[in-house]
Design a protein around this motif. Sequence first.
Motif, PDB file in Angstrom:
ATOM      1  N   PRO A  69      -3.807 -47.255  43.304  1.00 18.90           N
ATOM      2  CA  PRO A  69      -4.879 -47.413  42.331  1.00 18.90           C
ATOM      3  C   PRO A  69      -4.332 -47.727  40.937  1.00 18.90           C
ATOM      4  O   PRO A  69      -3.194 -47.351  40.611  1.00 18.90           O
ATOM      5  N   PRO A  70      -5.107 -48.393  40.113  1.00 17.03           N
ATOM      6  CA  PRO A  70      -4.656 -48.701  38.753  1.00 17.03           C
ATOM      7  C   PRO A  70      -4.651 -47.447  37.882  1.00 17.03           C
ATOM      8  O   PRO A  70      -5.311 -46.454  38.187  1.00 17.03           O
ATOM      9  N   MET A  71      -3.908 -47.531  36.788  1.00 21.83           N
ATOM     10  CA  MET A  71      -3.901 -46.462  35.795  1.00 21.83           C
ATOM     11  C   MET A  71      -4.111 -47.101  34.431  1.00 21.83           C
ATOM     12  O   MET A  71      -3.474 -48.115  34.117  1.00 21.83           O
ATOM     13  N   LEU A  72      -5.023 -46.541  33.655  1.00 20.63           N
ATOM     14  CA  LEU A  72      -5.295 -47.032  32.312  1.00 20.63           C
ATOM     15  C   LEU A  72      -4.563 -46.151  31.310  1.00 20.63           C
ATOM     16  O   LEU A  72      -4.694 -44.928  31.343  1.00 20.63           O
ATOM     17  N   ALA A  73      -3.778 -46.767  30.438  1.00 13.35           N
ATOM     18  CA  ALA A  73      -3.048 -46.029  29.395  1.00 13.35           C
ATOM     19  C   ALA A  73      -3.627 -46.411  28.037  1.00 13.35           C
ATOM     20  O   ALA A  73      -3.758 -47.590  27.719  1.00 13.35           O
ATOM     21  N   ARG A  74      -3.970 -45.390  27.263  1.00  9.35           N
ATOM     22  CA  ARG A  74      -4.454 -45.575  25.888  1.00  9.35           C
ATOM     23  C   ARG A  74      -3.472 -44.855  24.978  1.00  9.35           C
ATOM     24  O   ARG A  74      -3.196 -43.680  25.194  1.00  9.35           O
ATOM     25  N   TYR A  75      -2.978 -45.532  23.966  1.00  7.14           N
ATOM     26  CA  TYR A  75      -1.888 -44.988  23.168  1.00  7.14           C
ATOM     27  C   TYR A  75      -2.267 -44.485  21.782  1.00  7.14           C
ATOM     28  O   TYR A  75      -1.413 -43.962  21.086  1.00  7.14           O
ATOM     29  N   ASN A  76      -3.493 -44.658  21.351  1.00  7.21           N
ATOM     30  CA  ASN A  76      -3.843 -44.355  19.969  1.00  7.21           C
ATOM     31  C   ASN A  76      -4.831 -43.204  19.848  1.00  7.21           C
ATOM     32  O   ASN A  76      -5.600 -42.945  20.764  1.00  7.21           O
ATOM     33  N   PRO A  77      -4.828 -42.542  18.686  1.00  7.00           N
ATOM     34  CA  PRO A  77      -5.819 -41.491  18.449  1.00  7.00           C
ATOM     35  C   PRO A  77      -7.217 -42.109  18.316  1.00  7.00           C
ATOM     36  O   PRO A  77      -7.346 -43.311  18.061  1.00  7.00           O
ATOM     37  N   PRO A  78      -8.257 -41.314  18.500  1.00  3.41           N
ATOM     38  CA  PRO A  78      -9.631 -41.835  18.510  1.00  3.41           C
ATOM     39  C   PRO A  78     -10.050 -42.553  17.231  1.00  3.41           C
ATOM     40  O   PRO A  78     -10.922 -43.407  17.265  1.00  3.41           O
ATOM     41  N   THR A  80      -8.374 -44.681  15.458  1.00  5.61           N
ATOM     42  CA  THR A  80      -7.761 -45.996  15.276  1.00  5.61           C
ATOM     43  C   THR A  80      -8.803 -47.089  15.501  1.00  5.61           C
ATOM     44  O   THR A  80      -9.554 -47.053  16.479  1.00  5.61           O
ATOM     45  N   LEU A  81      -8.858 -48.051  14.591  1.00  9.89           N
ATOM     46  CA  LEU A  81      -9.802 -49.156  14.716  1.00  9.89           C
ATOM     47  C   LEU A  81      -9.473 -50.001  15.937  1.00  9.89           C
ATOM     48  O   LEU A  81      -8.303 -50.185  16.291  1.00  9.89           O
ATOM     49  N   GLY A  82     -10.505 -50.549  16.577  1.00  3.10           N
ATOM     50  CA  GLY A  82     -10.360 -51.305  17.818  1.00  3.10           C
ATOM     51  C   GLY A  82      -9.256 -52.342  17.829  1.00  3.10           C
ATOM     52  O   GLY A  82      -8.420 -52.362  18.734  1.00  3.10           O
ATOM     53  N   PRO A  83      -9.199 -53.246  16.833  1.00  3.27           N
ATOM     54  CA  PRO A  83      -8.165 -54.294  16.869  1.00  3.27           C
ATOM     55  C   PRO A  83      -6.738 -53.754  16.765  1.00  3.27           C
ATOM     56  O   PRO A  83      -5.784 -54.444  17.106  1.00  3.27           O
ATOM     57  N   LEU A  84      -6.590 -52.524  16.300  1.00  2.00           N
ATOM     58  CA  LEU A  84      -5.259 -51.939  16.132  1.00  2.00           C
ATOM     59  C   LEU A  84      -4.845 -51.061  17.315  1.00  2.00           C
ATOM     60  O   LEU A  84      -3.739 -50.530  17.339  1.00  2.00           O
ATOM     61  N   ARG A  85      -5.715 -50.914  18.282  1.00  2.87           N
ATOM     62  CA  ARG A  85      -5.421 -50.077  19.448  1.00  2.87           C
ATOM     63  C   ARG A  85      -4.498 -50.796  20.431  1.00  2.87           C
ATOM     64  O   ARG A  85      -4.556 -52.014  20.561  1.00  2.87           O
ATOM     65  N   THR A  86      -3.674 -50.039  21.124  1.00  2.00           N
ATOM     66  CA  THR A  86      -2.824 -50.586  22.177  1.00  2.00           C
ATOM     67  C   THR A  86      -3.181 -49.885  23.483  1.00  2.00           C
ATOM     68  O   THR A  86      -3.212 -48.659  23.549  1.00  2.00           O
ATOM     69  N   ASN A  87      -3.459 -50.680  24.497  1.00  4.95           N
ATOM     70  CA  ASN A  87      -3.838 -50.180  25.822  1.00  4.95           C
ATOM     71  C   ASN A  87      -3.048 -50.945  26.869  1.00  4.95           C
ATOM     72  O   ASN A  87      -2.627 -52.080  26.640  1.00  4.95           O
ATOM     73  N   GLU A  88      -2.888 -50.338  28.038  1.00  5.70           N
ATOM     74  CA  GLU A  88      -2.237 -51.019  29.155  1.00  5.70           C
ATOM     75  C   GLU A  88      -2.910 -50.617  30.460  1.00  5.70           C
ATOM     76  O   GLU A  88      -3.406 -49.504  30.590  1.00  5.70           O
ATOM     77  N   ILE A  89      -2.886 -51.535  31.400  1.00  5.75           N
ATOM     78  CA  ILE A  89      -3.302 -51.244  32.772  1.00  5.75           C
ATOM     79  C   ILE A  89      -2.057 -51.393  33.633  1.00  5.75           C
ATOM     80  O   ILE A  89      -1.367 -52.415  33.576  1.00  5.75           O
ATOM     81  N   PHE A  90      -1.740 -50.352  34.391  1.00  7.84           N
ATOM     82  CA  PHE A  90      -0.599 -50.337  35.311  1.00  7.84           C
ATOM     83  C   PHE A  90      -1.140 -50.499  36.735  1.00  7.84           C
ATOM     84  O   PHE A  90      -2.072 -49.800  37.121  1.00  7.84           O
TER      85      PHE A  90
END
Length: 97
Positions: A69-78, A80-90
């Motif tokens: 199954p996929p895993m969603l990673a979110r790296y920023n505190p709540p 943080t503005l949307g354009p500055l957020r970093t996310n990944e799908i593994f």
Amino acid sequence: MRMAFVLPASYSAASTPTPTDSQVAVGSATWPPVAVVTFSGWTTQSDVSARQQALEQAVTADGHEVVGPPMLARYNPPWTLGPLRTNEIFLPISVKA
């Protein structure tokens, strides 16, 4: 919901502070090979689904197989503005020889 945190290498399972909540467990995990897509912005269900589907298609087109199954990673505190957020799908994959 399941959540995971990665601790700095200076910590081991034995040296990690004991959780104060019985639902929290400390342990180690091994990772299979993964395919990853990195993106910025908010992680809405529709956006995550579209990016996951595109990643699965790229993995398949390259001759690999998705094996978990996929895993969603979110790296920023709540805050943080949307354009500055970093996310990944593994996506766990089996690597073709």
